[in-house]
Each structure stands twice: as C-alpha cells, then as structure tokens.
Scaffold this motif. Structure first.
Motif, PDB file in Angstrom:
ATOM      1  N   GLN A 126       0.828  -1.196   0.000  1.00  0.00           N
ATOM      2  CA  GLN A 126       0.000   0.000   0.000  1.00  0.00           C
ATOM      3  C   GLN A 126       0.869   1.255   0.000  1.00  0.00           C
ATOM      4  O   GLN A 126       2.078   1.191   0.217  1.00  0.00           O
ATOM      5  N   THR A 127       0.225   2.379  -0.236  1.00  0.00           N
ATOM      6  CA  THR A 127       0.889   3.666  -0.106  1.00  0.00           C
ATOM      7  C   THR A 127       0.227   4.460   1.010  1.00  0.00           C
ATOM      8  O   THR A 127      -0.976   4.345   1.224  1.00  0.00           O
ATOM      9  N   ARG A 128       1.036   5.216   1.753  1.00  0.00           N
ATOM     10  CA  ARG A 128       0.502   5.993   2.865  1.00  0.00           C
ATOM     11  C   ARG A 128       0.461   7.485   2.574  1.00  0.00           C
ATOM     12  O   ARG A 128       0.385   8.299   3.474  1.00  0.00           O
ATOM     13  N   VAL A 129       0.508   7.808   1.309  1.00  0.00           N
ATOM     14  CA  VAL A 129       0.481   9.205   0.908  1.00  0.00           C
ATOM     15  C   VAL A 129      -0.257   9.308  -0.418  1.00  0.00           C
ATOM     16  O   VAL A 129      -0.271   8.370  -1.214  1.00  0.00           O
ATOM     17  N   TYR A 155       4.959   9.060  -7.361  1.00  0.00           N
ATOM     18  CA  TYR A 155       5.302  10.470  -7.140  1.00  0.00           C
ATOM     19  C   TYR A 155       4.354  11.006  -6.076  1.00  0.00           C
ATOM     20  O   TYR A 155       3.137  10.982  -6.225  1.00  0.00           O
ATOM     21  N   ALA A 156       4.973  11.506  -4.939  1.00  0.00           N
ATOM     22  CA  ALA A 156       4.182  11.981  -3.797  1.00  0.00           C
ATOM     23  C   ALA A 156       4.486  13.450  -3.543  1.00  0.00           C
ATOM     24  O   ALA A 156       5.409  13.787  -2.763  1.00  0.00           O
ATOM     25  N   PRO A 157       3.758  14.383  -4.160  1.00  0.00           N
ATOM     26  CA  PRO A 157       4.037  15.823  -3.968  1.00  0.00           C
ATOM     27  C   PRO A 157       3.804  16.308  -2.544  1.00  0.00           C
ATOM     28  O   PRO A 157       4.379  17.322  -2.127  1.00  0.00           O
ATOM     29  N   ASP A 158       3.000  15.591  -1.756  1.00  0.00           N
ATOM     30  CA  ASP A 158       2.735  16.029  -0.390  1.00  0.00           C
ATOM     31  C   ASP A 158       3.959  15.913   0.505  1.00  0.00           C
ATOM     32  O   ASP A 158       3.992  16.486   1.606  1.00  0.00           O
ATOM     33  N   TRP A 159       4.988  15.186   0.069  1.00  0.00           N
ATOM     34  CA  TRP A 159       6.191  15.036   0.873  1.00  0.00           C
ATOM     35  C   TRP A 159       7.221  16.135   0.614  1.00  0.00           C
ATOM     36  O   TRP A 159       8.219  16.247   1.317  1.00  0.00           O
ATOM     37  N   GLU A 226      -0.765   2.375 -14.648  1.00  0.00           N
ATOM     38  CA  GLU A 226       0.171   3.483 -14.793  1.00  0.00           C
ATOM     39  C   GLU A 226      -0.586   4.796 -15.018  1.00  0.00           C
ATOM     40  O   GLU A 226      -1.505   4.862 -15.814  1.00  0.00           O
ATOM     41  N   GLY A 227      -0.206   5.821 -14.236  1.00  0.00           N
ATOM     42  CA  GLY A 227      -0.842   7.135 -14.340  1.00  0.00           C
ATOM     43  C   GLY A 227      -1.992   7.325 -13.367  1.00  0.00           C
ATOM     44  O   GLY A 227      -2.522   8.432 -13.262  1.00  0.00           O
ATOM     45  N   MET A 228      -2.393   6.292 -12.660  1.00  0.00           N
ATOM     46  CA  MET A 228      -3.507   6.417 -11.728  1.00  0.00           C
ATOM     47  C   MET A 228      -3.095   7.204 -10.486  1.00  0.00           C
ATOM     48  O   MET A 228      -1.949   7.163 -10.064  1.00  0.00           O
ATOM     49  N   ALA A 229      -4.061   7.896  -9.903  1.00  0.00           N
ATOM     50  CA  ALA A 229      -3.847   8.567  -8.622  1.00  0.00           C
ATOM     51  C   ALA A 229      -4.075   7.563  -7.503  1.00  0.00           C
ATOM     52  O   ALA A 229      -4.960   6.701  -7.589  1.00  0.00           O
ATOM     53  N   VAL A 230      -3.282   7.662  -6.474  1.00  0.00           N
ATOM     54  CA  VAL A 230      -3.407   6.764  -5.334  1.00  0.00           C
ATOM     55  C   VAL A 230      -3.673   7.591  -4.088  1.00  0.00           C
ATOM     56  O   VAL A 230      -3.321   8.771  -4.007  1.00  0.00           O
ATOM     57  N   THR A 231      -4.293   6.933  -3.106  1.00  0.00           N
ATOM     58  CA  THR A 231      -4.628   7.585  -1.851  1.00  0.00           C
ATOM     59  C   THR A 231      -4.067   6.779  -0.692  1.00  0.00           C
ATOM     60  O   THR A 231      -3.769   5.582  -0.849  1.00  0.00           O
ATOM     61  N   PRO A 232      -3.910   7.373   0.478  1.00  0.00           N
ATOM     62  CA  PRO A 232      -3.381   6.639   1.618  1.00  0.00           C
ATOM     63  C   PRO A 232      -4.249   5.420   1.962  1.00  0.00           C
ATOM     64  O   PRO A 232      -5.473   5.499   1.983  1.00  0.00           O
TER      65      PRO A 232
END
Length: 413
Positions: A126-129, A155-159, A226-232
């Motif tokens: 999973q991703t946490r961001v 790619y996590a711009p929030d970090w 590929e290219g999808m947005a992911v959420t925590p």
C-alpha cells in the motif's frame, strides 16, 4: 330281532377296545413320567412356537393360539440366547465362520486435495500518501516476483514541503532540537528513510520513491494502472508467497476424528506421481458441510522450488504407527440400527448372539472394542438363516427383541 346277537357282540367289542386304550394310555403316561424323572429334564420355560417371543413359567393353553404351550429345555438352547444347529443343517444353510484375531493395523488417510495459496504468506503493498503512479514495473496479475523486486514508482508531492523544511533547518544551522523534530515529522508522514537520504545527498527534496516486493511469490491482485492517482491506505498489489502452499481436503466426518494437528503427510502430484512433497496438518476447519457431511482440512506443503501452483491436485497419504487391535470381518457384524451383533459359534455346534462395541473401520475388517475375545469364531455367512432357525425355536429373540431377562414373565391362563 334276528340282528340282536350281532349288536350285542359289537357293543362288547367296543367296550373291550376302550378299556384297552385306557390302560395303554396310562401305561404310556407312566413311562413318560418315569423317563422324565430318570433324565431329570426340567423345562426352562414354556412358549407358543407360533409366537416364540413371550415366555411362560408354567404349562397351560396358549393365549395366542388354540394349542398347548410347549416346554423348552436347557439342552435345546434358549436360556443363554443360543441355538443348536446340526452339522447337516449348517451345511445346507451355507454357514461360514471366521476367527476373531489380533492384527497389526495402522490408521491411514488417503485423499485428494487442491492446492491453494497459503493466506498467511500473503502481503499487501500500500501507499501511505496521496500521489500518482509514474511507472508500473508489474503490469499483470499472476506475474511471479522476487523479494525486493521493484513494483512501481510513485510520485508523492505532499512530501515535498516537509522534506524541504528539514533540509532548510539543517542548512541554516538551527538548533538540534528543531532539526530532530523535523526529522520525526518525516517519520510520522511515513517518508521512507531511503528517500530522506536521497534528498540529503541531492540537497533538494525528492518526491519519487519505488515500491519493492516485500516477499517473493505471485501477484495475486493488481489494483492500479500506470498514471492512476493513489490515496493513503489504497492496496496497490497483493502478493501471495509460494514457499509453502495449502492442500485443502474434504474429510469425511468419521475420519476427521482420527486427525490431529501436526501430523506429517506425504503428497504426490495427481498428474505426476514421481513428484513428492512433504507436508503437515495445520488446521481442521470447525464447520461440517450439511450436504456432504465432510470437514475441510488444511495441509501445509513445502514448495520451496515453486513447482506447486494453485489449482493443482495433490494425493495425500498419512500413516500412523502400527498398533495391535482385535478385529473381525466386517461381514460378520449385523447392524440393527442401534446395536451391532455377531453370532458366535460355541462348542457342540451351537450359536449365540453377542452385542458388540465397535471401533474403527479397517478395510474389510472392523475393530472390536468389547464383546469378543481372540480365538472365538463368528458367523460370516448365513447369519440371517441361523436367526430364522433360531426364531422357530425362540432362541435368538435377542436379535430383534429385548433380552429374555428384561421380558416380564407371563402366566398361562
């Protein structure tokens, strides 16, 4: 009146015959009593041969039929539930017997199970961001992956903001407490240590990181493209390990009682018997199928080389240490629904019923826990013919009626 002499002669002849019959009958009865007294044959009970179940303690007229009750003596069988059958009758009935014996037997289990993933070896990636999938290295489910293999680049711009803050504090020579607090914030945001080191080495914040496979196995679930947005908290991949697999078997309810956790089992491929695997019983699921009366058992099978794949069929064999058990042929047991009975041959050609307490089914034999001893012979063929012969003599009523001891005695009317 000319016929009078003949009439008188006929009457005299009849009287003479009657007197002779009376004296002959008295003499015969006296002889019978004398013979009975000499042999001392005491009846066990009286019964009606047409209705052999009820027993009476004295002679008289049958309450069922218009006939006298018949005595049953000890040497005719009946007190102990036995019956004597002559050798000729035994031959005509085709009666065969077998010896009760001790045998070396081992409880065995042989069944076919299907291979499934071991759910305990499944890992979720999973991703946490919040971010985006820039590059996807694994593009299809069921792909085989190695431990540490790259799966995707995120790619996590929030970090970017917390990383730049930490770098700025370090470059400005801020108090160590402030720098340490900024570093703790990065850990709280689940920023990977590798990404922090990359940012420190480059001097600028790095927001791209790579997701790697936590274990080797098969991609059982692919949740992104590929290219999808992911959420925590979003599951991107689900990887099932293959170092061990489950062999799931439907076990009959009766056999499941003999299985125990930890038992070793050998398994072979149904399609190729030359391939063998070692396994162990891990779980017996606590649920019985009402339709098939079976339970599911999970066997953990070693699959280090990865040759076993989900859906394959395995033949499992489980053997326990041999033990000595008292057994009889299964065909010798008469099951009445609530009881198990066997006909035991006695010395002198007699037979008697024995109620048995049975154990495990052992192929053509069955284990006897109580009711027989080694060396006795039991009837294996013709039991029901012996039973029919016995019913005519009221000897084996125990096969279908309560024992004589439990039946109330009846007095002849």
């Amino acid at each position: 009146m000319k016929h009078a002499p003949f009439i008188l002669a006929a009457v005299a002849t009849g009287a003479l015959l009657a007197a002779s019959g009376y004296y002959v009958g008295r003499a015969s009865q006296a002889a019978t009593v004398a013979t009975g007294a000499a042999t001392d044959r005491k009846p066990l009970y009286w019964h009606d041969p047409m209705v052999p179940g009820p027993r009476f303690d004295k002679p008289g007229k049958s309450p069922f039929m218009d006939m006298q009750l018949v005595p049953v003596y000890a040497d005719e069988g009946g007190a102990d539930g036995g019956v004597k059958v002559s050798a000729t009758v035994q031959q005509n009935l085709g009666i065969r017997t077998a010896a009760v014996r001790h045998a070396q037997v081992a409880s065995s289990f042989d069944a076919v199970g299907s291979v499934q993933f071991d759910e305990r070896l499944t890992a979720a990636v999973q991703t946490r961001v919040a971010g985006y999938i820039e590059r996807l290295a694994v593009r299809a489910p069921a792909e085989t992956v190695r431990v540490g293999q790259p799966l995707a680049t995120v790619y996590a711009p929030d970090w970017l903001a917390p990383l730049n803050e930490w770098l700025a504090l370090k470059r400005s020579g801020a108090a160590p407490e402030l720098v340490a607090a900024a570093r703790e914030r990065l850990r709280a945001l689940s920023v990977p240590d590798a990404l922090v080191q990359q940012s420190e080495a480059a001097g600028t914040a790095q927001a791209r990181y790579t997701l790697n496979a936590p274990l080797g196995g098969v991609v059982a679930e692919l949740g992104v493209r590929e290219g999808m947005a992911v959420t925590p908290g979003m599951t991107l991949f689900r990887i099932a390990g293959l170092s061990k697999v489950w062999a799931v078997v439907d076990v009959p309810e009766a056999q499941a009682l003999n299985l125990r956790r930890g038992q070793k089992v050998s398994a072979t491929l149904q399609a190729d018997a030359s391939r063998t695997f070692d396994g162990e019983l891990r779980e017996i699921l606590p649920q019985v199928s009402a339709a098939t009366r079976t339970l599911q058992a999970r066997f953990e099978v070693d699959n280090r080389d990865g040759r076993l794949l989900p859906g394959m069929l395995l033949r499992l064999q489980l053997h326990e240490a041999q033990a000595t058990r008292l057994v009889v042929p299964a065909e010798a047991v008469i099951r009445t629904g609530t009881r198990a009975v066997a006909l035991v041959r006695r010395d002198g050609g007699g037979f008697e019923p024995r109620e048995l307490k049975l154990g495990a089914e052992l192929g053509d034999d069955v284990e006897v826990l109580q009711g027989l001893v080694e060396g006795e012979r039991v009837v294996t063929s013709g039991q029901f013919l012996v039973d029919s012969e016995a019913r005519l003599k009221s000897a084996l009523g125990a096969l279908s009626a309560p024992p004589a001891a439990s039946m109330p005695k009846e007095s002849a009317q």
